[in-house]
Design a protein around this motif. Structure first.
Motif, short mmCIF file in Angstrom:
data_model
loop_
_atom_site.label_atom_id
_atom_site.label_comp_id
_atom_site.label_asym_id
_atom_site.label_seq_id
_atom_site.Cartn_x
_atom_site.Cartn_y
_atom_site.Cartn_z
N THR A 77 3.52 -88.69 -2.46
CA THR A 77 4.53 -87.67 -2.18
C THR A 77 4.08 -86.29 -2.68
OG1 THR A 77 6.20 -89.37 -2.54
CG2 THR A 77 6.98 -87.11 -2.41
N GLU A 78 4.42 -85.26 -1.91
CA GLU A 78 4.05 -83.89 -2.29
C GLU A 78 4.78 -83.45 -3.55
OE1 GLU A 78 4.85 -81.30 0.94
OE2 GLU A 78 3.32 -82.16 2.26
N LEU A 79 4.17 -82.53 -4.25
CA LEU A 79 4.76 -81.99 -5.48
C LEU A 79 5.93 -81.07 -5.15
CD1 LEU A 79 1.88 -82.93 -6.50
CD2 LEU A 79 2.09 -81.09 -8.18
N LEU A 80 6.89 -81.05 -6.06
CA LEU A 80 8.00 -80.11 -5.97
C LEU A 80 7.69 -78.89 -6.82
CD1 LEU A 80 11.39 -82.07 -6.25
CD2 LEU A 80 10.59 -80.71 -4.33
N ALA A 81 7.92 -77.71 -6.25
CA ALA A 81 7.66 -76.49 -7.02
C ALA A 81 8.69 -76.33 -8.12
CB ALA A 81 7.68 -75.28 -6.09
N GLU A 82 9.96 -76.61 -7.80
CA GLU A 82 11.03 -76.55 -8.79
C GLU A 82 11.63 -77.94 -8.94
OE1 GLU A 82 13.88 -73.54 -8.08
OE2 GLU A 82 12.39 -71.97 -7.71
N TYR A 83 11.33 -78.60 -10.05
CA TYR A 83 11.69 -80.01 -10.24
C TYR A 83 13.05 -80.08 -10.93
CZ TYR A 83 10.16 -84.90 -10.26
OH TYR A 83 10.00 -86.24 -10.00
N SER A 84 14.11 -80.16 -10.15
CA SER A 84 15.46 -80.27 -10.70
C SER A 84 16.10 -81.57 -10.19
CB SER A 84 16.32 -79.09 -10.26
OG SER A 84 16.52 -79.11 -8.86
N LEU A 85 17.19 -81.99 -10.83
CA LEU A 85 17.89 -83.19 -10.39
C LEU A 85 18.35 -83.05 -8.95
CD1 LEU A 85 19.16 -85.96 -10.94
CD2 LEU A 85 21.16 -84.77 -11.86
N ASP A 86 18.94 -81.91 -8.61
CA ASP A 86 19.43 -81.71 -7.25
C ASP A 86 18.29 -81.80 -6.23
OD1 ASP A 86 22.00 -81.41 -8.11
OD2 ASP A 86 21.95 -79.22 -8.14
N ALA A 87 17.16 -81.18 -6.55
CA ALA A 87 16.02 -81.16 -5.62
C ALA A 87 15.47 -82.57 -5.42
CB ALA A 87 14.93 -80.23 -6.14
N VAL A 88 15.37 -83.35 -6.50
CA VAL A 88 14.85 -84.72 -6.40
C VAL A 88 15.80 -85.59 -5.59
CG1 VAL A 88 14.30 -86.80 -7.73
CG2 VAL A 88 13.51 -84.57 -8.54
N LEU A 89 17.10 -85.49 -5.88
CA LEU A 89 18.08 -86.30 -5.16
C LEU A 89 18.12 -85.93 -3.68
CD1 LEU A 89 21.06 -86.39 -7.70
CD2 LEU A 89 19.36 -88.17 -7.27
N ASP A 90 17.99 -84.66 -3.37
CA ASP A 90 17.99 -84.23 -1.96
C ASP A 90 16.79 -84.81 -1.22
OD1 ASP A 90 20.32 -82.84 -2.35
OD2 ASP A 90 19.36 -80.86 -2.50
N LYS A 91 15.63 -84.82 -1.87
CA LYS A 91 14.43 -85.38 -1.26
C LYS A 91 14.61 -86.87 -0.95
CE LYS A 91 11.08 -82.22 -1.02
NZ LYS A 91 10.31 -81.95 0.22
N ILE A 92 15.19 -87.59 -1.91
CA ILE A 92 15.40 -89.03 -1.71
C ILE A 92 16.44 -89.28 -0.63
CG2 ILE A 92 16.12 -91.18 -2.81
CD1 ILE A 92 15.18 -90.01 -5.48
N ALA A 93 17.58 -88.59 -0.72
CA ALA A 93 18.68 -88.81 0.21
C ALA A 93 18.26 -88.54 1.66
CB ALA A 93 19.87 -87.92 -0.16
N ALA A 94 17.37 -87.57 1.85
CA ALA A 94 16.92 -87.22 3.20
C ALA A 94 16.13 -88.36 3.84
CB ALA A 94 16.05 -85.97 3.15
N GLN A 95 15.57 -89.24 3.02
CA GLN A 95 14.76 -90.35 3.55
C GLN A 95 15.55 -91.64 3.71
OE1 GLN A 95 10.81 -90.64 1.43
NE2 GLN A 95 11.69 -89.03 0.17
N MET A 96 16.77 -91.67 3.19
CA MET A 96 17.53 -92.92 3.16
C MET A 96 18.31 -93.17 4.44
SD MET A 96 19.03 -93.01 -0.73
CE MET A 96 19.95 -94.47 -0.32
#
Length: 527
Positions: free
Chosen positions: A41-60
């Motif tokens: 998986t590509e790196l996140l420039a800004e690693y926040s809870l919201d950003a991580v959850l959004d990335k996961i939710a988009a794939q589910m």
């Protein structure tokens, strides 16, 4: 087929699911998700809870069960809380409500220990990862073997997001999200976990009593590597229960909801009746479980109280109940006349021994103050009818105490036979979700539910099967093999069981559920 999304923990990627993945793929449509910066998986420039959850939710996919280990389990709870319309269930493995302790939440890693680990990773990532692998196995009953297995897992190259994820892990607080979960949930903890104290299981249970919580004994943080079959079994039955409640026409045949097989009460009575003379000599597990259930009893009872030992067997605990409540009227009910005859001749004193079926009790309405039932209701097919009957005979404010067996009971035995044939060799045991649903339907109010794994060890398979026969607790399900089992199949079964052997011998695990409930006094409640 139900959708199951797997989210790994820190310091690894989706390859960490290897021990349980093939079995899970047989019962669900599995999707593996790597956290940002881990795996491919590509790196996140800004690693926040919201950003991580959004990335996961988009794939589910829609209508998914999300299952996560460690950090992945904490993120699974957050996802379930934020997307209740998309996620139908949540499973976490070794995941705390808070990874780092706080003054109002001590059941977690000390802040100083966490800070030291994070600083160590920033200074020397490879040395810290080696330490981390040791912590994943630390405390396990097979620690050395588990550590060897984990060291062979490829985990990829550390990067900035790995450090970002450590910061996120230290900041995460799931208490509010967990307390407000509305979806069914299963949460497994490891008794010897070096990263998540086992006390976290009790802390989460206090936050949300509707969630199913279980502790695996003598197991480290990497519990799905230590006891993969136990994890598979309990997850399988959780998904079965969830699929049944969803009533989806798209379910896989392997997960299609089925009514539990009707148990032949006559055969049950005969089996236990024949075992009456040998039962007490081999009933150590039953003694341990019943003794634990005694601790849930109230200290005092009303005047002229009636106490019922339901499924009293040889009367061992009926006699103990009489000693605790000498002024109460004591009753022992069992379906096996052989057991009742043994109890009558063994125990002196005024105890009323009654033959009867738990689903159709020979007792008047509102006639009992306390129902004590240890390892008996697992022989009842119709849980709603059973709970309705217990509700009927209990007085208002009466107490119900139950110890029964859960779905991962004797999973080693089941797994060994599955290598040999397709017959049913182990009785089906209902998951807590089915039990509590029947309880709620009856109008009884759940007070407490605890789940523990107890493991016995045997030198040989024959010792285990001989004990089950002496207890009268052998296979009486429909779907069992008829006639004698061939020598070749027995030999194959014994060979398959040997895969579970430990230094203590061949394990036989029992998934024990302790439940207490009360009958609400309608007049007081509405008054």
């Amino acid at each position: 087929m139900i959708n199951l999304v797997l989210i790994h923990g820190w310091g690894c990627d989706s390859r960490i699911w290897q021990p349980v993945l093939p079995a899970l793929q047989q019962i669900a449509r599995v999707q593996l998700i790597d956290l940002p910066g881990f795996g491919q998986t590509e790196l996140l420039a800004e690693y926040s809870l919201d950003a991580v959850l959004d990335k996961i939710a988009a794939q589910m996919p829609q209508d998914a069960v999300v299952m996560g280990w460690s950090l992945g389990g904490m993120l699974a709870v957050q996802l379930a809380a934020r997307h209740p319309q998309k996620i139908i269930g949540v499973i976490s493995l070794a995941a705390n409500a808070k990874f780092v302790a706080a003054p109002d939440y001590p059941s977690a890693m000390a802040r100083s220990v966490n800070r030291q680990f994070n600083q160590g990773f920033a200074q020397d990532a490879q040395a810290t990862l080696k330490l981390f692998t040791g912590l994943l196995a630390q405390g396990d009953e097979q620690e050395r073997n588990l550590l060897k297995q984990l060291r062979r897992v490829e985990i990829g190259e550390p990067n900035q997001n790995w450090l970002d994820a450590l910061v996120l892990l230290a900041q995460l607080d799931n208490r509010a999200a967990f307390a407000n979960l509305t979806q069914p949930g299963l949460h497994l903890f490891a008794e010897k976990d070096a990263l998540v104290p086992v006390a976290a299981a009790a802390a989460l249970r206090e936050l949300n009593r509707q969630q199913q919580i279980q502790v695996l004994e003598n197991t480290a943080h990497a519990l799905h590597w230590s006891k993969p079959q136990a994890v598979i079994e309990v997850v399988k039955y959780f998904l079965l229960s969830l699929a049944s409640s969803q009533q989806s026409s798209q379910l896989s045949p392997q997960l299609s909801p089925k009514q539990p097989p009707l148990l032949d009460k006559k055969k049950i009575a005969q089996s236990f009746g024949r075992a009456a003379a040998t039962y007490d000599s081999v009933a150590q597990l039953q003694r341990d479980v019943g003794t634990a259930l005694l601790q849930y009893l109230p200290d005092e009872l009303p005047a002229n109280a009636r106490v019922l030992d339901l499924g009293c067997g040889t009367g061992f605990f009926t006699a103990q109940l009489r000693r605790k409540y000498p002024a109460a009227q004591m009753m022992g009910v069992d379906i096996a006349q052989g057991m009742l005859q043994f109890a009558r001749t063994t125990h002196a004193g005024e105890i009323y021994w009654l033959g009867g079926d738990a689903e159709n009790l020979p007792l008047a309405d509102q006639s009992v103050d306390v129902i004590f039932s240890s390892l008996a209701i697992q022989w009842c097919s119709n849980l709603p009818q059973l709970m309705a009957e217990l509700q009927r005979v209990l007085k208002p404010e009466g107490k119900l105490l139950i110890a029964t067996l859960g779905p991962s009971t004797l999973y080693e035995l089941k797994a060994a036979w599955q290598q040999v044939d397709g017959y049913v060799h182990v009785n089906r045991f209902a998951p807590p979700t089915e039990i509590t649903a029947a309880l709620a339907q009856s109008g009884l109010q759940l007070v407490q539910l605890n789940q523990h794994e107890l493991t016995l060890y045997f030198a040989r398979v024959n010792d285990l099967t001989r004990e089950l026969k002496a207890l009268g607790a052998h296979n009486i399900n429909s779907g069992k093999p008829e006639g004698l089992t061939s020598r070749a199949r027995l030999a194959a079964f014994k060979q398959a069981y040997e895969m579970f052997r430990t230094v203590r011998g061949l394990p036989a695990s029992y998934d024990v559920i302790y439940l207490t409930a009360t009958k609400v006094d309608a007049e007081k409640h509405h008054g």
